[in-house]
Design a protein around this motif. Structure first.
Motif: not given
Length: 339
Positions: A240-260
């Motif tokens: 569960e930690d692996a899934v949650v950390e992966t999803l969180t990292l991708k969200c962080r990356r997407a927020l930075k990429q889009t500026g949203l």
């Protein structure tokens, strides 16, 4: 405008009534979990037949709870795809027939659009534009949502979705169907750090997801570990930690990429408490406005279809009398209403 919404894309029958002035007036849901549990997964034929049995009583229930007579319904919305074709056709046939009998417009709703818009049922609702993390049994997607029908898919599953990986891993651990909630419950008793499971696709650029290898890593760890008290709970926690950390990292990356600076989380995995907590921490750290639908609207439901249908009908969209459904329907094919 008052809209009746019908959801029958997979193994849950959902019906709701949404009113433009009064908001969500009623929603009724029937889960088929017990019918499919003995098989360890969804059986399409059983799903279709159960939708046939339950849909009419649920429509009657939603109309009664909302105090709506047939003449007070201004439109009918139903899930037209993606999903199980037989299940979709039950809802499409029923919904389109009701609209014809009541002489009101009908609209077929994209299931993923329903999930994307579900947080708009809450108060306060997020404003456009926002980044959406859509995580369910069949989909893991990051979508930039600029408005109704204006969706840009930034990343998606290239094999197993997060919810699918939860279910398959739960089965490896001998947990009952549905596996995702059972695994999350078991993980509450586990200690982290015993298994070095991978965080898939996090060491390379991009926003796609891949959870098939993570499931395989659990299978190998289970094979190679000596039986001990708490083994499976520890394994569930680290998975569960692996899934949650992966999803969180991708969200962080997407927020930075889009500026949203707004993040919306939808889909069944959005009910996972560890994911909610971790995304909440990230949102506070980065001053991101975070939105979740209420737990009952994370999984498939008629309320999201009624609301998405209202948005489409209000924009002047409606279908011809033909009954149509699509088992596969890319989200990027959607367009804003013509009006």
């Amino acid at each position: 405008m008052r809209v009746l919404g019908i959801e029958t894309s997979c193994d849950e029958t959902g019906v709701a009534v949404y009113d433009s002035e009064q908001g969500l007036m009623a929603h009724a849901l029937h889960s088929q979990v017990d019918a499919h549990a003995v098989y360890g997964g969804v059986v399409p034929e059983i799903a279709s037949r159960d939708h046939i049995r339950k849909l009419s009583p649920l429509v009657d229930q939603a109309l009664a709870e909302s105090g709506s007579a047939a003449g007070q319904i201004d439109g009918v919305a139903y899930t037209a795809g993606p999903g199980l074709m037989g299940a979709l056709l039950v809802g499409a046939s029923f919904g389109r027939s009701l609209a014809w009998a009541w002489d009101v417009p009908a609209v077929g709703v994209h299931h993923m659009e329903g999930h994307l818009l579900a947080p708009l049922l809450e108060s306060p609702a997020p404003d456009f534009p926002f980044l959406a993390l859509l995580v369910s049994g069949g989909h893991s997607m990051l979508v930039a949502v600029h408005g109704l029908g204006r969706y840009q898919t930034l990343g998606q599953s290239i094999d197993d979705a997060a919810g699918e990986a939860f279910d398959k891993t739960a089965k490896l651990l001998g947990l009952p169907y549905p596996g995702g909630p059972a695994l999350a419950k078991l993980a509450e008793d586990g200690d982290p750090g015993h298994f070095n499971f991978p965080r898939p696709l996090t060491r390379r650029p991009g926003l796609d997801f891949s959870f098939s290898g993570l499931k395989t890593a659990v299978a190998y760890a289970l094979r190679d570990s000596e039986e001990r008290p708490g083994l499976k709970a520890d394994m569930a926690r680290d998975f569960e930690d692996a899934v949650v950390e992966t999803l969180t990292l991708k969200c962080r990356r997407a927020l930075k990429q889009t500026g949203l600076d707004r993040l919306v989380v939808a889909g069944g995995v959005g009910a996972n408490q560890r994911l909610r907590d971790r995304l909440g921490e990230m949102a506070r750290e980065q001053s991101v406005d975070l939105h979740f639908p209420r737990l009952e609207f994370c999984t498939d439901n008629g309320a999201m279809i009624a609301f998405a249908g209202y948005c489409r009908l209000q924009g002047g969209e409606s279908l011809t009398p033909e009954i149509s459904a699509r088992a596969r329907w890319p989200l990027d094919e959607l367009l804003p209403p013509a009006a």
